[in-house]
Structure formats: structure tokens, C-alpha cells
Design a protein around this motif. Structure first.
Motif, PDB file in Angstrom:
ATOM      1  N   MET A   1      36.194 -10.010 -17.513  1.00 32.87           N
ATOM      2  CA  MET A   1      35.405  -8.817 -17.421  1.00 32.87           C
ATOM      3  C   MET A   1      35.779  -7.899 -18.577  1.00 32.87           C
ATOM      4  N   ILE A   2      34.798  -7.350 -19.192  1.00 30.73           N
ATOM      5  CA  ILE A   2      35.006  -6.523 -20.369  1.00 30.73           C
ATOM      6  C   ILE A   2      34.638  -5.084 -20.033  1.00 30.73           C
ATOM      7  N   GLY A   3      35.454  -4.128 -20.472  1.00 32.74           N
ATOM      8  CA  GLY A   3      35.172  -2.720 -20.226  1.00 32.74           C
ATOM      9  C   GLY A   3      33.887  -2.285 -20.908  1.00 32.74           C
ATOM     10  N   VAL A   4      33.156  -1.372 -20.284  1.00 27.97           N
ATOM     11  CA  VAL A   4      31.868  -0.919 -20.795  1.00 27.97           C
ATOM     12  C   VAL A   4      32.027  -0.224 -22.134  1.00 27.97           C
ATOM     13  N   ARG A   5      33.091   0.528 -22.322  1.00 30.69           N
ATOM     14  CA  ARG A   5      33.249   1.327 -23.538  1.00 30.69           C
ATOM     15  C   ARG A   5      33.800   0.549 -24.722  1.00 30.69           C
ATOM     16  N   ASN A   6      34.160  -0.674 -24.579  1.00 29.78           N
ATOM     17  CA  ASN A   6      34.859  -1.396 -25.637  1.00 29.78           C
ATOM     18  C   ASN A   6      34.023  -2.474 -26.313  1.00 29.78           C
ATOM     19  N   GLY A   7      32.781  -2.189 -26.601  1.00 30.75           N
ATOM     20  CA  GLY A   7      31.949  -3.155 -27.310  1.00 30.75           C
ATOM     21  C   GLY A   7      31.699  -4.421 -26.530  1.00 30.75           C
ATOM     22  N   TRP A   8      31.445  -4.296 -25.260  1.00 33.19           N
ATOM     23  CA  TRP A   8      31.316  -5.470 -24.392  1.00 33.19           C
ATOM     24  C   TRP A   8      30.132  -6.339 -24.748  1.00 33.19           C
ATOM     25  N   ARG A   9      29.070  -5.779 -25.278  1.00 29.43           N
ATOM     26  CA  ARG A   9      27.898  -6.620 -25.590  1.00 29.43           C
ATOM     27  C   ARG A   9      28.252  -7.702 -26.603  1.00 29.43           C
ATOM     28  N   ALA A  10      28.939  -7.329 -27.651  1.00 30.35           N
ATOM     29  CA  ALA A  10      29.324  -8.308 -28.668  1.00 30.35           C
ATOM     30  C   ALA A  10      30.336  -9.306 -28.105  1.00 30.35           C
ATOM     31  N   SER A  11      31.181  -8.851 -27.202  1.00 31.79           N
ATOM     32  CA  SER A  11      32.217  -9.722 -26.650  1.00 31.79           C
ATOM     33  C   SER A  11      31.681 -10.701 -25.622  1.00 31.79           C
ATOM     34  N   THR A  12      30.584 -10.357 -24.952  1.00 36.34           N
ATOM     35  CA  THR A  12      30.089 -11.234 -23.896  1.00 36.34           C
ATOM     36  C   THR A  12      29.305 -12.419 -24.435  1.00 36.34           C
ATOM     37  N   ARG A  13      28.755 -12.320 -25.615  1.00 35.18           N
ATOM     38  CA  ARG A  13      27.976 -13.443 -26.159  1.00 35.18           C
ATOM     39  C   ARG A  13      28.795 -14.722 -26.279  1.00 35.18           C
ATOM     40  N   PRO A  14      29.967 -14.703 -26.944  1.00 35.36           N
ATOM     41  CA  PRO A  14      30.746 -15.945 -27.035  1.00 35.36           C
ATOM     42  C   PRO A  14      31.209 -16.446 -25.666  1.00 35.36           C
ATOM     43  N   LEU A  15      31.522 -15.534 -24.763  1.00 36.66           N
ATOM     44  CA  LEU A  15      31.949 -15.951 -23.434  1.00 36.66           C
ATOM     45  C   LEU A  15      30.817 -16.646 -22.696  1.00 36.66           C
ATOM     46  N   GLY A  16      29.616 -16.095 -22.791  1.00 37.13           N
ATOM     47  CA  GLY A  16      28.463 -16.711 -22.151  1.00 37.13           C
ATOM     48  C   GLY A  16      28.169 -18.088 -22.724  1.00 37.13           C
ATOM     49  N   ASN A  17      28.308 -18.223 -24.032  1.00 34.08           N
ATOM     50  CA  ASN A  17      28.068 -19.511 -24.681  1.00 34.08           C
ATOM     51  C   ASN A  17      29.125 -20.541 -24.295  1.00 34.08           C
ATOM     52  N   ALA A  18      30.310 -20.080 -23.887  1.00 34.39           N
ATOM     53  CA  ALA A  18      31.394 -20.989 -23.511  1.00 34.39           C
ATOM     54  C   ALA A  18      31.358 -21.333 -22.025  1.00 34.39           C
ATOM     55  N   GLY A  19      30.385 -20.785 -21.295  1.00 35.05           N
ATOM     56  CA  GLY A  19      30.262 -21.105 -19.882  1.00 35.05           C
ATOM     57  C   GLY A  19      30.952 -20.130 -18.943  1.00 35.05           C
ATOM     58  N   PHE A  20      31.423 -18.988 -19.445  1.00 31.65           N
ATOM     59  CA  PHE A  20      32.053 -17.965 -18.609  1.00 31.65           C
ATOM     60  C   PHE A  20      31.012 -16.953 -18.154  1.00 31.65           C
TER      61      PHE A  20
END
Length: 84
Positions: A1-20
Motif C-alpha cells: 500500500m502506498i501513501g496518497v501523498r507520496n507519488g502513489w500513482r507512479a509507484s502503483t504502475r510497476p506493482l500492478g504490472n507485477a501482479g500486486f
């Protein structure tokens, strides 16, 4: 889980592509406390029942024991959970 204030949109892309599963949460501190409560509860159950969670779930009365939580079950707002 990524904090809302810490650039989570950019961080969630690789995680989503990795199956998380990644999601934005308003408070990482709350999420971490909830995780620790879950892990400590599971640890207590496995110690008291002297087995893995799978063994507790398969044992007669095991699921009821786990749900009862030793009589101290509360939700995250501190309200008592119904008895198993």
C-alpha cells in the motif's frame, strides 16, 4: 500500500504490472497498525493451538476458537465482536 501523498500513482504502475494489488490509502500508519494487529492475532492463535493456521482451521473447534479470539475480540473502532 502506498501513501496518497507520496507519488502513489507512479509507484502503483510497476506493482500492478507485477501482479500486486496496489491502492491509495489515506493513512499508512493506520494500515500498518491493522497489519500488526492481524499478524499478532494469528501468532497468538498458532501459539495457543500449537499448530499452523491451516491446522487450526482443519481442527474440530479450531475456527470457532480463532473467531472467539480468547474473548477479547474487538473491531478497529474498539467495539466488541459478537461471540462465535
Amino acid at each position: 500500500m502506498i501513501g496518497v501523498r507520496n507519488g502513489w500513482r507512479a509507484s502503483t504502475r510497476p506493482l500492478g504490472n507485477a501482479g500486486f494489488d496496489a491502492c491509495a490509502i489515506p493513512s499508512i500508519t493506520t494500515a500498518l497498525w491493522e497489519k500488526w494487529i492481524l499478524l499478532s492475532s494469528l501468532g497468538g492463535i498458532t501459539c495457543l493451538m500449537r499448530g499452523t493456521i491451516g491446522q487450526v482451521a482443519a481442527a474440530p473447534g479450531g475456527p470457532a476458537f480463532a473467531r472467539a479470539g480468547g474473548g477479547g475480540g474487538v473491531d478497529r473502532r474498539g467495539r466488541r465482536l459478537p461471540a462465535a
